[in-house]
Scaffold this motif. Structure first.
Motif, short mmCIF file in Angstrom:
data_model
loop_
_atom_site.label_atom_id
_atom_site.label_comp_id
_atom_site.label_asym_id
_atom_site.label_seq_id
_atom_site.Cartn_x
_atom_site.Cartn_y
_atom_site.Cartn_z
N VAL A 119 22.77 15.38 74.48
CA VAL A 119 22.49 15.33 75.83
C VAL A 119 23.88 14.85 76.43
O VAL A 119 24.67 14.16 75.87
CB VAL A 119 21.80 13.70 76.18
CG1 VAL A 119 20.07 14.17 76.06
CG2 VAL A 119 22.17 12.85 75.14
N MET B 21 25.98 5.86 79.62
CA MET B 21 24.58 6.55 79.33
C MET B 21 24.05 5.22 78.22
O MET B 21 24.78 4.88 77.39
CB MET B 21 24.54 7.81 78.50
CG MET B 21 23.18 7.99 78.20
SD MET B 21 23.35 9.93 77.41
CE MET B 21 24.31 10.94 78.40
N HIS B 22 23.05 4.96 78.44
CA HIS B 22 22.02 4.03 77.61
C HIS B 22 21.09 4.95 76.81
O HIS B 22 20.08 5.32 77.81
CB HIS B 22 21.75 2.74 78.35
CG HIS B 22 22.61 1.83 78.79
ND1 HIS B 22 22.19 0.72 79.84
CD2 HIS B 22 24.09 1.93 78.83
CE1 HIS B 22 23.47 0.01 80.10
NE2 HIS B 22 24.38 1.07 79.75
N LEU B 23 21.06 4.99 75.76
CA LEU B 23 20.45 5.92 74.84
C LEU B 23 19.28 5.31 74.10
O LEU B 23 19.67 4.45 73.27
CB LEU B 23 21.37 6.79 73.96
CG LEU B 23 20.81 8.04 73.36
CD1 LEU B 23 20.71 9.22 74.47
CD2 LEU B 23 21.60 8.51 72.15
N PRO C 260 14.83 10.55 83.35
CA PRO C 260 15.71 9.45 83.07
C PRO C 260 15.73 8.81 84.41
O PRO C 260 15.65 9.02 85.65
CB PRO C 260 16.98 10.65 82.97
CG PRO C 260 16.21 11.84 82.53
CD PRO C 260 15.09 11.87 83.35
N ILE D 138 16.38 7.52 79.00
CA ILE D 138 17.63 7.56 79.24
C ILE D 138 18.06 6.97 80.42
O ILE D 138 17.66 7.05 81.59
CB ILE D 138 18.32 8.83 79.17
CG1 ILE D 138 18.49 9.30 77.61
CG2 ILE D 138 19.83 8.99 79.43
CD1 ILE D 138 18.64 10.95 77.64
N ILE E 208 14.43 11.36 76.43
CA ILE E 208 15.05 11.95 77.85
C ILE E 208 14.50 11.11 78.82
O ILE E 208 15.15 10.76 79.80
CB ILE E 208 14.84 13.72 78.01
CG1 ILE E 208 15.30 14.38 76.97
CG2 ILE E 208 15.31 13.89 79.44
CD1 ILE E 208 14.91 15.76 77.04
N ARG F 47 17.99 0.40 73.43
CA ARG F 47 18.78 1.31 73.80
C ARG F 47 20.39 0.97 73.44
O ARG F 47 20.77 0.00 73.21
CB ARG F 47 19.00 1.69 75.36
CG ARG F 47 17.75 2.10 76.09
CD ARG F 47 17.75 2.43 77.59
NE ARG F 47 16.84 2.65 78.32
CZ ARG F 47 15.71 2.19 78.85
NH1 ARG F 47 15.90 0.81 78.63
NH2 ARG F 47 14.78 2.43 79.52
#
Length: 224
Positions: A81, A48-50, A30, A172, A169, A42
Motif C-alpha cells: 500500500v 498512514m495508520h495500518l 479506507p 486503513i 484496506i 493499527r
C-alpha cells in the motif's frame, strides 16, 4: 462534534446531554483521519495508520531514506500500500490505472479491468522470472489523497485469502496533513514510535539497530 453543550447554555435545572459517540458516516474505509472511523489495533506510520492482526508481517518500502509505503505479508499473500496526494476536486485513479496498464504491457504482461469491492480495479499478469504472476491493482480516491493497493500471491486469485487483505484496506486510515503537495506526490511515512524508540535504544547501547523491534504482534522490517 459531540452532543454536550456548554454548561452556561443550559437553563437552570436542565440536565446536560451526555456526549454522543461519533460513528462513521460510511460503512467501511479506507478512512480519512479527519472523519470518524472504528477503533482497532493499527500501526502508526505517520501518514498512514495500518491495521494489524496476529500473524501479519509488516515491511516498509523506502525511496532513499524516506519511507513511502508498506507491505503486509500473511501466509502466501502480500498487500502493498502507498498513499499519495491528490487534487481536492477530482480523483486520479482513472489516470493512474491507465499508467499502470501501460507499464505492465510494456513489461510484456497483460491487464484487464474488473469490478471489485472498491470499484474498478486492474487484474494483471506480470512477468517475473519467466512466469506470469497474477496481481490485483486497487485504487481508492479519498479527500485530497489517493491510496494504491497491490495484492499478489495466493490472494490475487483466491477469494478467501483476498478477503483478509481486503479487510486491511477497508480499515486503513490516511493522514494527508495540510501542507501543499503536488498530485501523485507520495505521502511520507515514518517508523512507529515504539519501533523508533527500540532502534534508538539499540544504537545507544552500541548494537546495530534492526527493524524488527517487536517481540509480539506485527513484525516491522525494511525493504528497499
Amino acid at each position: 462534534m459531540f452532543g454536550r453543550r456548554r454548561r452556561e447554555e443550559f437553563p437552570a435545572g436542565a440536565e446536560e446531554v451526555e456526549p454522543v459517540e461519533q460513528v462513521p458516516a460510511r460503512e467501511s474505509g479506507p478512512w480519512d483521519s479527519g472523519e470518524p472511523y472504528p477503533e482497532r489495533e493499527r500501526v502508526d506510520l505517520g501518514g498512514m495508520h495500518l491495521p494489524v492482526d496476529p500473524g501479519f508481517e509488516v515491511q516498509l518500502n523506502l525511496a532513499g531514506e524516506q519511507i513511502v509505503g508498506a507491505v503486509i505479508m500473511v501466509d502466501e499473500s502480500a498487500l502493498q500500500v502507498h498513499a499519495f496526494a491528490a487534487p481536492k476536486r477530482n480523483g486520479i485513479w482513472d489516470e493512474v490505472r491507465d499508467e499502470l496498464a501501460g507499464g505492465v504491457k510494456s513489461a510484456g504482461g497483460t491487464t484487464e479491468e474488473r469490478e471489485g469491492p472498491f470499484g474498478v480495479e486492474l487484474a494483471a499478469k506480470v512477468p517475473a522470472d519467466g512466469v506470469a504472476q497474477p496481481v490485483r491493482y486497487i485504487g481508492v480516491d479519498g479527500p485530497r489523497w489517493f491510496l494504491r493497493a497491490v495484492i499478489s500471491g495466493r490472494a490475487a486469485l483466491d477469494a478467501e485469502a483476498a478477503a483478509t487483505l481486503e479487510s486491511v484496506i477497508r480499515d486503513i486510515v490516511v493522514v494527508r496533513g495540510d501542507e501543499p503537495m503536488a498530485p501523485k506526490e507520495a505521502i511520507g511515512l515514518r517508523l512507529p514510535p515504539e519501533a523508533r524508540q527500540a532502534m534508538e535504544q539499540q544504537a545507544a547501547e552500541g548494537h546495530v539497530p534492526d527493524l524488527n523491534p517487536f517481540k509480539r504482534g506485527p513484525e516491522i522490517a525494511e525493504i528497499r
